[in-house]
Design an enzyme around this catalytic site. Structure first.
Site, short mmCIF file in Angstrom:
data_model
loop_
_atom_site.label_atom_id
_atom_site.label_comp_id
_atom_site.label_asym_id
_atom_site.label_seq_id
_atom_site.Cartn_x
_atom_site.Cartn_y
_atom_site.Cartn_z
N HIS A 13 -2.71 18.49 86.61
CA HIS A 13 -2.03 19.77 86.33
C HIS A 13 -0.68 19.75 87.02
O HIS A 13 -0.60 19.85 88.25
CB HIS A 13 -2.87 20.94 86.84
CG HIS A 13 -2.25 22.29 86.57
ND1 HIS A 13 -2.94 23.31 85.97
CD2 HIS A 13 -1.01 22.78 86.79
CE1 HIS A 13 -2.16 24.37 85.85
NE2 HIS A 13 -0.96 24.07 86.35
N HIS A 15 3.69 20.87 86.74
CA HIS A 15 4.87 21.48 86.11
C HIS A 15 6.09 20.63 86.42
O HIS A 15 6.41 20.43 87.60
CB HIS A 15 5.11 22.89 86.64
CG HIS A 15 3.98 23.82 86.34
ND1 HIS A 15 3.93 24.58 85.19
CD2 HIS A 15 2.84 24.09 87.02
CE1 HIS A 15 2.81 25.30 85.19
NE2 HIS A 15 2.13 25.02 86.29
N ASN A 41 4.62 25.37 79.78
CA ASN A 41 5.23 26.71 79.87
C ASN A 41 6.73 26.64 80.15
O ASN A 41 7.23 27.15 81.14
CB ASN A 41 4.52 27.58 80.92
CG ASN A 41 4.52 26.98 82.32
OD1 ASN A 41 4.56 25.77 82.47
ND2 ASN A 41 4.47 27.82 83.32
N LYS A 99 -3.40 24.32 76.27
CA LYS A 99 -3.43 25.21 77.44
C LYS A 99 -3.50 26.67 77.04
O LYS A 99 -2.67 27.14 76.25
CB LYS A 99 -2.17 24.96 78.26
CG LYS A 99 -1.97 25.91 79.44
CD LYS A 99 -2.89 25.57 80.61
CE LYS A 99 -2.77 26.61 81.70
NZ LYS A 99 -2.48 26.06 83.00
N HIS A 136 -5.85 28.82 82.31
CA HIS A 136 -5.40 29.55 83.50
C HIS A 136 -6.38 30.72 83.61
O HIS A 136 -6.28 31.68 82.86
CB HIS A 136 -3.96 30.04 83.33
CG HIS A 136 -3.47 30.78 84.55
ND1 HIS A 136 -2.48 30.30 85.36
CD2 HIS A 136 -3.87 31.94 85.09
CE1 HIS A 136 -2.29 31.14 86.37
NE2 HIS A 136 -3.11 32.15 86.21
N HIS A 174 -6.89 24.92 88.55
CA HIS A 174 -6.58 25.51 89.86
C HIS A 174 -7.59 26.59 90.26
O HIS A 174 -7.24 27.75 90.44
CB HIS A 174 -5.15 26.05 89.94
CG HIS A 174 -4.64 26.79 88.74
ND1 HIS A 174 -5.29 27.85 88.19
CD2 HIS A 174 -3.53 26.62 87.99
CE1 HIS A 174 -4.60 28.29 87.16
NE2 HIS A 174 -3.55 27.58 87.01
N ASP A 247 -0.87 21.42 90.47
CA ASP A 247 -0.14 22.62 90.08
C ASP A 247 1.19 22.69 90.84
O ASP A 247 1.68 23.78 91.13
CB ASP A 247 -0.98 23.88 90.32
CG ASP A 247 -0.42 25.10 89.56
OD1 ASP A 247 0.46 24.92 88.70
OD2 ASP A 247 -0.85 26.22 89.86
ZN LIG Z 1 0.25 25.79 86.79
#
Ligand SMILES: [Zn+2]
Length: 347
Positions: A13, A15, A41, A99, A136, A174, A247
């Site tokens: 995971h 970003h 995202n 996701k 999420h 997470h 994350d």
């Molecule tokens: Zn995240």
């Protein structure tokens, strides 16, 4: 000197953002990690296979010379996602997961799903073709307390979805609560959970005691100490349903240090050092490889990496940079609030 050699880890995971931030942060992941599940995202989000292919190309182009790193792409689920496009993405080998962001749950999630019924055709197709859904796991209803949002999500969204579509593979990302850990442990299959580095280290005091500390604020927000201990117990257990998803979520400092700061903690730089410290503290260094390098690939149907990395425990603590400078501005690096003696031996 103590050393520890592991199969090269993966991050399930991550970003990476885009543009100047992507350029500035990608090396911190590709230095140690072989693969990572890349969150979709962006603004605008990565919703189609075409978007994902273009984003993948930008990631590869940003890699430091010589780094071998495979971005595992995801699609951002919307109420209008086309099941055929998702199936094509999986068949072409480009898409590893889809996701689900409940609308408004975190950074750039306003386009997320409001009504899960509308996404059922895609979810049914994913169940049929064996494509995992990453969730999420927080509700966004204003009347639910932010510290309860994960537990309420399990009860009101996740459990009903799993009963309705038991064939769908779901990664609860997470996990931050003992409720989440217990729910995963009690499941009979098709459910796994990722755990971040920072949630093994901080509880909510880090954010709120002695002044408000925006660099410890993330979503899902860190919870009470009993939850942190439950996460630690799961991570070191060797249970194949739990694996690392950092994350790591970079935001430039001006967007964190302001009246309405963004959620996200940047841990890519020192994650392996932090984890070795945590696992040693728990007398479980022998379980670190399962958490970072073995359990994740099994869940996603991939082979573990053949390459290895070695960590050394040095007398002098590591000197990680307090900030990662990028073309978009500085990004504060996670400070675990203890010295890090374990360091990856750079090749
Ligand atoms: Zn995240």
């Amino acid at each position: 000197m103590k050393t520890l050699t592991l199969r090269r880890p993966d991050d399930w995971h991550l970003h990476l953002r885009d543009g100047a931030i992507l350029q500035g942060v990608i090396g911190d992941t590709s230095r140690h990690f072989a693969r990572a599940i890349i969150m979709p995202n962006l603004v605008p989000p990565v919703v189609t296979t075409t978007d994902a292919r273009a984003y993948r190309d930008r990631i590869i182009a940003a890699l430091p010379n010589g780094d071998r790193f495979e971005p595992l792409m995801t699609l951002y689920l919307t109420e209008h996602t086309d099941p055929d496009d998702v199936e094509e993405g999986k068949k072409s080998g480009l898409i590893t997961a889809v996701k689900l962001y409940p609308a408004g749950a975190t950074t750039n999630s306003h386009g997320g799903v409001r009504d899960l019924d509308k996404a059922m055709p895609v979810l049914e197709r994913m169940a049929k073709i064996g494509l995992p859904l990453c969730v999420h796991g927080e509700v966004t209803t204003p009347d639910v307390d932010i510290f309860d949002r994960e537990a309420v999500f399990i009860e009101t969204v996740l459990d009903p979805l799993r009963k309705r579509l038991p064939e769908l593979k779901i990664t609860m990302e997470h996990v931050t609560t003992a409720d989440g850990i217990d729910y995963i442990k009690s499941s009979k299959g098709n459910l796994a959970g990722s755990i971040t580095t920072h949630h093994l280290i901080i509880n909510r005091n880090a954010i709120l005691v002695g002044g408000i500390r925006p660099h410890y604020y993330c979503l899902p927000v860190a919870k009470r100490e009993n939850h942190r201990l439950a996460l630690r117990a799961a991570a070191i257990s060797g249970d194949a349903r739990f694996f690392l998803g950092t994350d790591s979520a970079p935001h430039v400092d001006p967007l964190k240090e302001c009246a309405c700061g963004c959620a996200g903690i940047y841990t890519s730089v020192n994650t392996m050092s932090c984890l070795a410290h945590v696992f040693e503290e728990e007398n479980a260094l022998d379980k670190l490889e399962a958490f970072t390098s073995l359990n994740g690939p099994v869940w996603y149907g991939l082979k573990p990496n053949e390459e290895t990395i070695t960590l050394e425990k040095r007398d002098e603590p590591a000197n990680f940079p307090p900030k990662r400078e990028t073309g978009a501005g500085p990004i504060t690096v996670f400070d675990p609030m203890f010295p890090l003696h374990w360091q990856v031996v750079e090749k």
